[in-house]
Each structure stands twice: as structure tokens, then as C-alpha cells.
Design an enzyme around this catalytic site. Structure first.
Site, PDB file in Angstrom:
ATOM      1  N   GLU A  22       0.757  -1.276   0.028  1.00 55.47           N
ATOM      2  CA  GLU A  22       0.017  -0.105   0.176  1.00 55.47           C
ATOM      3  C   GLU A  22       0.806   1.264  -0.034  1.00 55.47           C
ATOM      4  OE1 GLU A  22      -3.326   0.202  -0.114  1.00 55.47           O
ATOM      5  OE2 GLU A  22      -3.691  -1.849  -0.198  1.00 55.47           O
ATOM      6  N   PRO A  47      -3.347  -5.749  -4.615  1.00 55.01           N
ATOM      7  CA  PRO A  47      -4.355  -5.833  -5.783  1.00 55.01           C
ATOM      8  C   PRO A  47      -4.614  -4.505  -6.707  1.00 55.01           C
ATOM      9  CG  PRO A  47      -5.238  -6.697  -3.869  1.00 55.01           C
ATOM     10  CD  PRO A  47      -4.005  -6.191  -3.541  1.00 55.01           C
ATOM     11  N   PRO A 234     -10.624  51.756  16.222  1.00 53.80           N
ATOM     12  CA  PRO A 234     -10.098  53.068  16.658  1.00 53.80           C
ATOM     13  C   PRO A 234      -8.712  53.486  16.000  1.00 53.80           C
ATOM     14  CG  PRO A 234      -9.661  51.054  18.119  1.00 53.80           C
ATOM     15  CD  PRO A 234     -10.581  50.571  17.332  1.00 53.80           C
ATOM     16  N   ASP A 257     -14.522  59.642   7.410  1.00 54.64           N
ATOM     17  CA  ASP A 257     -14.139  60.799   7.883  1.00 54.64           C
ATOM     18  C   ASP A 257     -12.829  60.710   8.844  1.00 54.64           C
ATOM     19  OD1 ASP A 257     -14.775  59.177  10.115  1.00 54.64           O
ATOM     20  OD2 ASP A 257     -17.033  60.025  10.096  1.00 54.64           O
ATOM     21  N   LYS A 279     -14.367  66.831   9.202  1.00 50.31           N
ATOM     22  CA  LYS A 279     -13.839  68.229   9.495  1.00 50.31           C
ATOM     23  C   LYS A 279     -12.339  68.329   9.532  1.00 50.31           C
ATOM     24  CE  LYS A 279     -17.306  67.519  12.708  1.00 50.31           C
ATOM     25  NZ  LYS A 279     -17.855  67.895  13.893  1.00 50.31           N
ATOM     26  N   GLY A 311     -14.094  53.610  14.790  1.00 55.79           N
ATOM     27  CA  GLY A 311     -14.943  52.923  16.053  1.00 55.79           C
ATOM     28  C   GLY A 311     -15.894  52.070  15.635  1.00 55.79           C
ATOM     29  N   ASP A 312     -17.052  52.193  16.394  1.00 54.13           N
ATOM     30  CA  ASP A 312     -18.298  51.562  15.991  1.00 54.13           C
ATOM     31  C   ASP A 312     -19.360  52.590  15.431  1.00 54.13           C
ATOM     32  OD1 ASP A 312     -20.107  48.926  16.785  1.00 54.13           O
ATOM     33  OD2 ASP A 312     -21.248  50.945  16.726  1.00 54.13           O
ATOM     34  N   ILE A 315     -22.029  53.886  17.807  1.00 53.84           N
ATOM     35  CA  ILE A 315     -21.700  54.587  19.196  1.00 53.84           C
ATOM     36  C   ILE A 315     -21.222  55.918  18.799  1.00 53.84           C
ATOM     37  CG2 ILE A 315     -20.022  54.489  21.131  1.00 53.84           C
ATOM     38  CD1 ILE A 315     -20.581  51.555  21.180  1.00 53.84           C
ATOM     39  N   THR A 340     -15.271  49.877  19.216  1.00 55.40           N
ATOM     40  CA  THR A 340     -15.290  51.281  19.650  1.00 55.40           C
ATOM     41  C   THR A 340     -14.155  51.824  20.528  1.00 55.40           C
ATOM     42  OG1 THR A 340     -16.776  52.993  20.835  1.00 55.40           O
ATOM     43  CG2 THR A 340     -16.659  50.866  21.723  1.00 55.40           C
ATOM     44  N   MET A 392     -14.926  62.392  23.044  1.00 54.45           N
ATOM     45  CA  MET A 392     -15.081  63.908  22.847  1.00 54.45           C
ATOM     46  C   MET A 392     -15.034  64.823  24.042  1.00 54.45           C
ATOM     47  SD  MET A 392     -18.136  63.410  20.077  1.00 54.45           S
ATOM     48  CE  MET A 392     -18.879  62.228  20.742  1.00 54.45           C
ATOM     49  N   GLY A 421      -5.321  56.385  20.856  1.00 56.52           N
ATOM     50  CA  GLY A 421      -5.259  55.042  21.393  1.00 56.52           C
ATOM     51  C   GLY A 421      -5.201  53.960  20.191  1.00 56.52           C
TER      52      GLY A 421
END
Ligand code: SAH
Length: 484
Positions: A22, A47, A234, A257, A279, A311-312, A315, A340, A392, A421
Site C-alpha cells: 500500500e 491488488p 479605533p 471621516d 472636518k 470605531g463603531d 456609538i 469602539t 469627545m 489609542g
């Protein structure tokens, strides 16, 4: 490097195999796929090998030759055109003798499961000819090799070739239906990423073909696009989700953004149109209504639009407002959550947001002023055993800290400010409600910044793990207000 990987063209070249069981069978099958001439020497044959031999004869193909005999050196000498000898008997000493003879004749030698006596070893193979992946650990870690092979197998679905020919057979019809190249591309991408491809990979070709025909009939020529509201995390691109990455790779247009890091933006499909809607200081920002309208317009033009946010999206991201407008216009959309800032900054700073001994709940609060006033629910914020995270909050930091003290929180409550971060430029400033505003005023950290208030901050000195030589150079200020 212990071994040099090569790909061996064996067409019409002779391989001598010693052994008829085999183990030999497996090697014979492999080299036969590479169209080698194979001579096998064995006392007995399993075989399957006998059947292979019979089949070859019936086909009039003489690629396989079976010699029923006990191996002796003269056998090898009789085939000086041999390029490789494979010793595959269950007699270890005989295998090693065969290998010695082969090496003396400068032939490549492989002893099955005995790399020390081989000059060549067989890799684990993922075969999608003409694409091939060969993996080896030089015999050191076969289980690891098997795991890697499974990964490559799933990266390169076996049915990829079949999917290709199916697409080929529909090519003209798709071209006739969609005169616009972008529509055609969008159609095919949906095919290749969706259930049709899955059916082809699973070898259900009839079903794949039926689904493809159905899709072609049902897709209208003037297609509405789709909007994906994607959380980009983040900053550190490794914190993206797989889904975010996949959709970013499919996008026609990306609206992003200020908070989206350049590294994350870099992962957007190269030829997608990128539109900045954030901005910059002193600049006139694109209004929210304007962004909402842009999303609608681009989608109605048939584009796949990624609205990429830091982030998320749900949120403090105004994600809800954007998809409300989409829903009003009946535009299909998906929302992909992101990590987030609170989670990202807390983890990378070593501040657990909850902790059995310090905080049983956590609040995410916006420190943003509304009409110059900070409307916070102070009595709730000063409740014990919770962690406060202010988004913020930099410009209002003194008001926030003083407000907490005035409403009853101990001025020695630990507090931290984390700037940029999760990025290479991350900086952490720690102190308490009384000292932190002064520390931060001195240090003038760069936005974005996040404020964390609560006893969990006292764990930071012990749990900080994210190595950040840059911020060390600039001075990380610890709880006692010393520069480290
Ligand atoms: N949707 C975002 C938050 C948008 S509000 C999220 O889920 O993270 C913008 C605020 O997020 C910033 O003013 C800052 O407070 C915070 N922030 C976002 N990214 C940050 C980062 N990398 N480091 C510190 N703060 C961050």
C-alpha cells in the site's frame, strides 16, 4: 535551509520503486500523475497495483513495469536512466540498502518515512494544477504540515477551475444583458462571492448553473447599489473585522471621516473612489444632511458604497441617522460593527473597563458641548462602582472633572486620558480627577482622546502591555505625575 524545494518535471523519466504494498501504491499514484515511467520491483503486489498494471496494458500505455523478484543491486544497475529511487518496502534495512545503492549511482533517493536515509522527501501537496503548493517541515512537524495544508486547501477551493468554466459559458449572455462594464463587474463579483460560487466549489455544478441563469434573469439592468455602514475601529488596522475588510475590498465608493486611520483606509480596494467627508480645524465640514444625501445618490447610481467610520458606527457615530435616510429611500444597507474607542483604548492601555473589585458597570458618555453647555446627568455619574468613559471630552475636561468632584466624587478618583489609542502614537496620561486636567494641559496631547474615570484606572500601571517606545520618548506621565 535544510532542503531546497524544487518542482520536478518527470514526464517520460524513469522512477524505480522497490516494494509492492500500500505504501508503494501511494507513491506510484503520485509519480504516475506526473507522467513518469515507473518500474516496480517487488516479490508481491497489492491488488490495486496489479489492477493499475492491467489497465495500463489494456490502454496500450507502457508507463508501468512490474518486475516480480526480490530486490538485488543488479536491478538498479539494469536501469541507469533512473532519476529517482523510492524504497517503500516494510523492511527498514532493505530500504536503507536500496537507498545506499541509489546514492552510489547519484540517483535521487527517497526512503518512505525515513528522511535520514533519503536525499529527497515528498512534500504535502495542494494541487490545483497549474497552481501547486508544496509544504514540508523536513519531517519535524507532520501534524503542523497537515494543518497548514488544510488551510491552503480552503484558500484554494477545489472547484475554482469549474467555477471558471461555468463563468466562461455565461460570459456572452452577461455581456449582452449589461452593456455597462461596472454593472457586469458588480454582477460577476456577486456571483463569485455568493452561493453560486459555493455550489460550484461543492461540485454541485447543475445547481450552480441553475442559480446563475436565475440570477441573470432576475437582475435588472439598472441596479440599485447598496450601502455598507462599516466600523473601522479605533486605529490599529488589525482590529478590523473580516466582514469590514471584505466589504471594503468590494466597494466602488468609500466615504470616510477624520477618525479613520490611514492604515485602515489603505485596505480599501485600490480603484475605489475615496471621498473625505470629515472636518478639519477651521474648515467647513460637510453637513450630516449632505452626507446622508450623498449616500443615497451614489447608491441610486448603482454603486456599492462603504460609509467608513471610526470605531463603531452606532456609538457616537450618527450611524443611525445615516441609515434612517437610506431606509426612507428604500436603499439596501448593512451595518458592520467596529471596535469602539472605549474598548480599543482600554485594552491597549491596560485598563479593564469592569473589574470584580472596582466596577460592575461602565458608561459611555459624550463630553461634547451642546450650545456651549454640558448637560450631564451628574447624580448618576457619581454613583459608586462604575467606570465612566468620556468621548469627545478633551476641550471640556476641566468642566467634567470639576463637575464630578462638585457632585460628590472623591477628587482622588483615578482618571486617565488616552490619546490616539491603539496606534503607534498612543499616549497614556494618568492621574486623578484633581490632577489630570493640569497634566493634560501641560502635555497638549493630539486628538482623538478618550477620558476614563474610575478605580479600574489604578490597574493601568500593572497591566499596560502595548509597547510604545514613541510615547515613552515624549513622556508618559504616571499617577504620581512623574515623567517615566
Ligand atoms: N464611533 C466612534 C466614536 C466617534 S466620536 C467609536 O465608536 O469609537 C469621536 C470620539 O471618539 C473622539 O473624540 C474620541 O473621544 C474617541 N476616539 C475615537 N478614536 C479614538 C482613539 N483612537 N483614541 C482615543 N479616542 C478615540
Amino acid at each position: 535551509m535544510d532542503y531546497l524545494p524544487l518542482f520536478h518535471d518527470l514526464k517520460g523519466r524513469r522512477i524505480l520503486v522497490v516494494g509492492g504494498g500500500e505504501i508503494a501504491l501511494r507513491k506510484v499514484r503520485l509519480v504516475q500523475e506526473a507522467s513518469a515511467l515507473i518500474t516496480i520491483i517487488a516479490k508481491d503486489y497489492c491488488p490495486d497495483l496489479l489492477a493499475m498494471d492491467a489497465k495500463d496494458t489494456a490502454d496500450g500505455c507502457n508507463g508501468l513495469e512490474l518486475i516480480t523478484d526480490a530486490y538485488e543491486h543488479r536491478h538498479l544497475l539494469a536501469y541507469p536512466d533512473t532519476v529517482m529511487v523510492i524504497a517503500a518496502t516494510n523492511d527498514r534495512d532493505l530500504n536503507r540498502l536500496v537507498s545506499e545503492h541509489a546514492q552510489a549511482a547519484n540517483m535521487l533517493s527517497n526512503v518512505v518515512d525515513d528522511p535520514g536515509f533519503s536525499t529527497v522527501i515528498f512534500p504535502s501537496i495542494v494541487d490545483r494544477s497549474p497552481i501547486q503548493v508544496a509544504i514540508s517541515s523536513g519531517g519535524d512537524a507532520p501534524v503542523l504540515v497537515r494543518l497548514l495544508r488544510t488551510r491552503f486547501e480552503s484558500l484554494l477551493p477545489a472547484g475554482m477551475a469549474k467555477l471558471g468554466s461555468l463563468a466562461g459559458s455565461f460570459r456572452e449572455r452577461v455581456k449582452t444583458k449589461f452593456s455597462n462594464g461596472a454593472d457586469r463587474k458588480a454582477f460577476w463579483e456577486e456571483v463569485f462571492y455568493g452561493p453560486i460560487a459555493e455550489q460550484a466549489y461543492a461540485n454541485n455544478l447543475e445547481e450552480a448553473e441553475r442559480l446563475l441563469a436565475e440570477k441573470l434573469d432576475n437582475t435588472s439592468e439598472f441596479k440599485t447599489g447598496e450601502v455598507y455602514l462599516v466600523g473601522g475601529g479605533p486605529g490599529d488596522p488589525d482590529l478590523l473585522t473580516f466582514k469590514a475588510l471584505r466589504l471594503m475590498q468590494q466597494a466602488d465608493i468609500v466615504l470616510y471621516d477624520r477618525l479613520v486611520s490611514p492604515e485602515v483606509l489603505n485596505l480599501v480596494r485600490r480603484d475605489a473612489t475615496r471621498i473625505y467627508v470629515g472636518k478639519t480645524a477651521g474648515d467647513h465640514p460637510v453637513t450630516q444632511a449632505n452626507i446622508n444625501q450623498k449616500l443615497v445618490d451614489y447608491a441610486l447610481d448603482g454603486n456599492r458604497v462603504v460609509r467608513l467610520k471610526g470605531g463603531d458606527p452606532f456609538i457616537f457615530g450618527r450611524g443611525g441617522e445615516e441609515i434612517e435616510t437610506l431606509a426612507e429611500h428604500g436603499i439596501p444597507f448593512q451595518v458592520v460593527p467596529g471596535i469602539t474607542a472605549a474598548s480599543g483604548c482600554a485594552s491597549y492601555a491596560g485598563i479593564p473597563l469592569t473589574h470584580r473589585d472596582h466596577a460592575q458597570s461602565v458608561r459611555f458618555i459624550t463630553g461634547h458641548m451642546r450650545g456651549g453647555k454640558r448637560d450631564l446627568n451628574w447624580p448618576e455619574l457619581v454613583l459608586p462602582n462604575q467606570t465612566l468613559v468620556f468621548y469627545m471630552g478633551l476641550s471640556g475636561m476641566e468642566t467634567i472633572c470639576q463637575g464630578l468632584i462638585d457632585h460628590g466624587l472623591d477628587m482622588a478618583t483615578p482618571a486617565a486620558l488616552i490619546a490616539q489609542g491603539t496606534t503607534d502614537a498612543q499616549q497614556i496620561f494618568t492621574g486623578d480627577l484633581n490632577s489630570l486636567p493640569g497634566i493634560v494641559r501641560e502635555a497638549r496631547p493630539k486628538a482623538p482622546t478618550l477620558i476614563i474615570v474610575g478605580h479600574v484606572v489604578s490597574l493601568q500601571a500593572k497591566l499596560a502591555w502595548f509597547n510604545n517606545p514613541e510615547s515613552k520618548l515624549e513622556g508618559v506621565i504616571n499617577k504620581d505625575n512623574e515623567i517615566q
